[in-house]
Scaffold this motif. Structure first.
Motif, PDB file in Angstrom:
ATOM      1  N   ARG A   1      -1.237   4.075  -4.551  1.00  0.00           N
ATOM      2  CA  ARG A   1      -2.110   3.501  -3.521  1.00  0.00           C
ATOM      3  C   ARG A   1      -2.310   4.504  -2.379  1.00  0.00           C
ATOM      4  NH1 ARG A   1      -1.899  -2.094  -4.707  1.00  0.00           N
ATOM      5  NH2 ARG A   1      -1.847  -2.152  -6.984  1.00  0.00           N
ATOM      6  N   MET A   2      -1.676   4.263  -1.219  1.00  0.00           N
ATOM      7  CA  MET A   2      -1.923   5.094  -0.037  1.00  0.00           C
ATOM      8  C   MET A   2      -0.733   5.953   0.362  1.00  0.00           C
ATOM      9  SD  MET A   2      -4.171   2.549   2.410  1.00  0.00           S
ATOM     10  CE  MET A   2      -4.519   3.829   3.609  1.00  0.00           C
TER      11      MET A   2
ATOM     12  N   LEU B   1       0.802  -1.224   0.000  1.00  0.00           N
ATOM     13  CA  LEU B   1       0.000   0.000   0.000  1.00  0.00           C
ATOM     14  C   LEU B   1       0.833   1.271   0.000  1.00  0.00           C
ATOM     15  CD1 LEU B   1      -2.832  -1.005   2.467  1.00  0.00           C
ATOM     16  CD2 LEU B   1      -3.051  -0.608   0.028  1.00  0.00           C
TER      17      LEU B   1
ATOM     18  N   GLY C   1      -6.031   6.761   0.206  1.00  0.00           N
ATOM     19  CA  GLY C   1      -6.411   5.360   0.046  1.00  0.00           C
ATOM     20  C   GLY C   1      -7.893   5.193  -0.205  1.00  0.00           C
TER      21      GLY C   1
END
Length: 1019
Positions: free
Chosen positions: A713-714, A708, A728
């Motif tokens: 992504r995050m 992640l 996210g």
């Protein structure tokens, strides 16, 4: 080189080394089965074949649900909508097989089951026996084994350390126990000594009392004798007495006197204590009597309460019966109208038949007269020729009459048939209406019961499901009937109200049918909900949107943390369920209590973590050092509750960074487990708060940091070593919304996006801004109980009276009733433009107005600055600053103010401008965010006049505030009639949640429809 390894230690070491954080619900501490040690002999060149080396060399393990195709964007078409679910399910199976292969790569158990590509207990073959590549050694196999041995040794060391600590703690406990035992022995000895001293003192007291009696007797004897001999006798007896007395020396007598005095003092103290005890005893007796009286009152009150409850039950039953009777009366009235129409039709047909019969009678009379004429002819009363002619003529008439008779009979017969047909149709209509009445009585939603009643039933059914008293299918069908407000559910509830739970369950299960409910099932997972847990606008949105969707016929539920500082008095029927939800966090499972209740007619689930850190028992909602940990724990526990309860929602709606974890958790962990029916909607109410944290903290809730913490992504767009929950949620949600259309455009710029503009632009087709609404039931000047005088748009006298009342309450000048009053209710933070608010206070004074500010600041230097301003204007007749929040006073300021200023630097939505207009206060705002979407300048000719409702300025500076204030004051003083019309027009604007809820409903339905279409194509 050879080594011997115990299988038990190997399994423990390998299990700890290979355990993935994604396997979150697994127990990390476990006991391996006790197996005999297995020998492992390794030589320098020991692997048998090239194939086995390739089997060991496996690709690195990957996280299937995040490394593959994450949730598709809404713009990628219906074909990609199910990519997440398919990838998750396929990759999840791959992960299981990969992990199985990893765990089987090295060892083989005692029964011969293959755990790897070579046997750990079999001696490796030599170069000559293998025949292929004997000079090469698999470094992977050797390094893995060495790593496993090291892990096992570390685990043994940890266990030894734990054992040493346990022994030390045990020694401390034993030493403390011995010390306590010694203290107990010492106290017992002191107690025995005190008892002995008390006995000795009692004996000495008795002895002294005897001596005093003897002295009194001697005095009496000496008084009867002569004075001369009296002294000698007294001395002799005194000497004899002293000789006989055990207290022969002076020191002994002195000590005895002291002890006697002490004993007397003790006696006096004992007497005082006895008197005190007697008084206390009398008080206790009086208290007992009072308790008895109170008990009697309590029993009488309980009886009264029971009687009232029975009356309430009877009244509710009567109300339900009355509702049924009203509906039946309405249906019967419709039936009577239909029957009256049929009766009128039949009456007309009968009248026609009567007319035909009368015509027949007339024809019969004519026939009789003709027959008489024929008889006269036959009797030769007329000449023969004329009689023949007359006869022929009569015969023709007779033939005509017979034809008319025949036609008349046919008409009568047809009318009779039509009459019978009408009667039959009438009867059929009556029967059909009766059947429709019965069917409607069953299918029509019940309108006479409040939403709290249906929400209470809903959480009761969910409680039965969680406690495993009913099946998930039965619970779903009962929920469907409940949210259709089926009359049978209501009747069954009243029937079973006084019955046991088992009988109640059986009765409700009889209602289960195959019919399904057509509405959407929406679950909000949030950190706030008004009025029980409110910090800002988030709480208002959750409750307002949920109630609006509920009114549209959808099933709406809310999941909240169970804070210790909630307003528990606003929760109805709060109770804890007999079920424990276990959720993974920090490598272990934690239990959670689940509470259920209703808030303003909505079913709410409260999660109480049984965590040693007391995550939500801090006395405040936010602002803790471990907020990231608190709300990531809650997000995971909420999804675990939905999974354990067997819920199949259509939409899971999460809000702000506190529950943004729901989106990645749903797709990565819970979708593979079966919670896969929902589409995820994420709403960010303010992009200034994104909840970033070091990337390592994300692993606590079971998410894979390695997968992640990536740019797509995050990973935070500004600090690469931090995780951004809001980012996210934007990436992994199917629908992303914010709280106004203008704010949605602003956050897509570098200035307004707070670092997320790139992410929002890449996901722009699933990102939309929807303007919030307000609760028009709570904010209604015609019914507001906080106001001294209620008023409406058509009667504004109450507004003027409220203005006069608040002037008196705040000790402002009332000399000029027409002097405009400017209101401001806000949090004093930089976002709200505090420097412009300060300037507006002084400029309002210069323009001849009055200013009232209500609010406080969490920023210390801002709070101190406004405290100084408040002290400066403490005795002013035209300015008042109240630096706190007061709910009642806020309603009064909205009602009393003529203008309302909101000079925000940025404002995602804003509710105060809507409330101000609802109460007839004209807004003065800066054109930003939701203010720009709800307030339109009255001097802007490009805006239709029916939409012009306030004064706006663009630049966040003093000149902009001056211009807007001056225009507002000029309009107020010079165009009184126009100002009155503006106020009335503003009060009639619909700022309710109906329009906003309809937009959310459309987004929900489109997303769910695409998901179902994609699922049907892939099936």
């Amino acid at each position: 080189m050879a080594s011997r390894v115990s299988l038990t230690l190997f399994v423990l070491g390998h299990g700890c080394h290979g355990l993935s954080s994604r396997q979150s619900d697994a127990y990390l501490l476990f006991r391996s089965p006790i197996l005999p040690p297995i020998s492992c002999k390794m030589r320098s060149r020991n692997f048998s074949s090239h194939n086995r080396r390739q089997q060991v060399k496996k690709a690195p393990r990957r996280n299937p649900s995040l490394d593959a195709n994450y949730p598709p964007r809404e713009d990628e078409g219906a074909d990609t909508e199910m990519a997440i679910t398919e990838t998750v399910s396929e990759s999840y199976q791959d992960t299981q097989s990969d992990e199985g292969a990893d765990s089987n790569a090295v060892i083989k158990n005692s029964n011969g089951a293959d755990f790897g590509n070579s046997d750990l207990s079999v001696e490796t073959k030599s170069r000559n026996e293998s025949g292929i590549g004997g000079d090469q050694i698999s470094n992977i196999r050797l390094e893995d084994l060495i790593g496993m041995i090291k892990n096992a040794e570390k685990n043994v060391l940890l266990l030894n350390e734990a054992r040493v600590h346990a022994i030390e703690d045990l020694d401390k406990i034993l030493s403390e126990k011995e010390a306590l035992q010694g203290q107990i022995n010492t106290l017992e000895m002191r107690l025995a000594e005190a008892d002995a001293r008390i006995k000795v003192a009692a004996q000495e007291k008795i002895h002294v009392e005897l001596l005093e009696d003897k002295l009194e007797k001697l005095k009496i004897e000496m008084s009867d004798r002569d004075q001369g001999s009296e002294d000698n006798l007294y001395e002799d007896r005194k000497r004899n007495l002293i000789v006989k007395s055990p207290l022969s020396d002076a020191s002994g007598f002195t000590s005895l006197s002291k002890e006697l005095d002490l004993v007397r003092k003790e006696n006096m103290e004992l007497k005082d204590d006895i008197q005190t005890l007697e008084r206390m005893l009398s008080n206790v007796k009086e208290t007992g009597e009072r308790v008895l009286l109170l008990e009697k009152e309590r029993s009488s009150l309980e009886a009264t309460l029971k009687e009232l409850e029975s009356r309430v039950t009877v009244a509710q039953e009567d109300v339900s019966k009355l509702s049924t009777l009203k509906y039946e009366c309405k249906v019967l009235q419709e039936n009577v109208e239909n029957l009256q129409g049929l009766l009128d039709k039949a009456t007309k047909q009968a009248d026609q038949a009567i007319l035909v019969v009368q015509q027949n009678h007339d024809l019969q009379k004519k026939v009789d007269r003709l027959e008489e004429s024929l008889e006269k002819v036959n009797s030769n009363e007329y000449p023969l020729e004329s009689s023949h002619q007359f006869t022929e003529h009569l015969q023709q008439k007779v033939i005509l009459l017979e034809e008319r008779f025949q036609k008349s009979d046919e008409e009568i017969h047809s009318h009779v048939q039509m009459y019978h047909e009408s009667v039959r149709q009438f009867q059929d209509t009556v029967n059909r209406l009766k059947e429709e009445s019965k069917r409607r009585a069953q299918d029509e939603p019940v309108e006479d019961m409040p939403w709290e009643f249906w929400s209470r039933l809903l959480i009761t059914f969910d409680g039965w499901l969680l406690e495993k008293k009913i099946s998930s299918e039965d619970a779903k069908l009962l929920r469907d009937l409940t949210w259709k407000r089926d009359a049978r559910i209501r009747d069954t509830y009243f029937t079973c109200k006084d019955k046991g739970e088992h009988e109640t369950l059986a009765t409700f299960l009889k209602l289960v049918s195959s019919r399904t409910w057509a509405g959407l099932h929406v679950i909000h997972i949030a950190a706030e909900m008004a009025p029980v847990a409110k910090v800002g606008g988030l709480g208002d949105v959750v409750s307002g949107l949920s109630k609006a969707l509920q009114k549209k016929g959808h099933l709406v539920e809310i999941v909240l943390p169970k804070y210790d500082c909630m307003q528990y008095d606003r929760i109805g029927d709060l109770k804890v369920l007999d079920v424990v939800v276990q959720s993974y966090f920090d490598g272990q499972l934690f239990s959670n209590k689940v509470w259920v209740g209703t808030v303003e007619g909505l079913p709410v689930y409260f999660i109480e973590p049984l965590h040693p850190a007391k995550l939500f028992w801090r006395g405040q909602f936010y602002g803790e050092h471990d907020d990231f940990k608190r709300f990531s724990f809650f997000s995971r526990a909420a999804l675990q509750l939905l999974l354990q309860a067997g819920k199949k929602p259509d939409i899971i709606h999460c809000h702000d960074w506190q529950t943004a974890f729901v989106a990645p958790l749903y797709w990565d962990i819970f979708a593979p487990k079966g919670l896969n029916s929902a589409r995820i909607c994420f709403t960010c109410h303010n992009f200034e708060y994104q909840g970033t944290s070091p990337a390592s903290e994300l692993s606590s809730c079971g998410l894979d940091v390695h997968q992640l913490n990536r740019p797509d992504r995050m990973q935070d767009n500004v600090a690469r070593d931090r995780i951004n929950p809001v980012k996210g949620a934007v990436v992994f949600s199917n629908i992303v919304t914010t709280v106004s259309p203008t704010y949605a455009q602003e956050v897509r710029t570098a200035e307004g996006g707070r670092g997320l503009h790139v992410t929002l632009n890449s996901h722009s087709k699933k990102f939309v801004g929807i303007l919030n609404g307000i609760d028009t039931d709570s904010w209604n000047p015609s019914t507001d109980t906080f106001l001294r005088y209620q008023y409406t748009a058509d009667d504004l006298r109450g507004k003027a009276e409220n203005k006069d009342a608040i002037r008196k309450q705040l000790k402002l000048s009332s000399a000029d009733a027409t002097r405009p009053l400017v209101g401001c209710i806000t949090r004093l933070v930089p976002q709200k433009g505090v420097h412009l608010i300060r300037h507006a206070i002084y400029r309002t004074m210069e323009l001849g107005g009055q200013f009232v500010l209500l609010g406080s600041s969490p920023v210390p230097h801002i709070q101190r600055e406004f405290e100084g301003i408040a002290n400066h204007f403490e005795n002013s007749p035209h300015v008042r600053l109240i630096l706190k929040y007061d709910e009642s006073l806020s309603h009064s300021i909205f009602a009393a103010s003529d203008m309302f200023i909101i000079p925000s630097i940025f404002e995602p939505c804003g509710l105060t401008q809507m409330i101000a207009m609802r109460y007839g206060s004209v807004p003065i705002v800066r054109k930003t965010g939701g203010l720009n979407d709800s307030v339109f300048d009255i001097d802007d000719d490009t805006i239709p006049i029916q939409f012009q409702n306030g004064f706006t300025f663009l630049n966040p500076d003093e000149q902009g505030v001056n211009n807007a204030l001056e225009r507002a004051f000029n309009h107020y003083t010079k165009n009184t009639e126009s100002w009155q019309q503006l106020v009335q027009r503003n009060m009639k604007i619909d700022f309710s949640w109906d329009s906003s809820a309809a937009q959310y409903e459309e987004l929900y339905e489109k997303s769910v429809a695409r998901a179902r279409a994609a699922a049907s194509r892939s099936a």
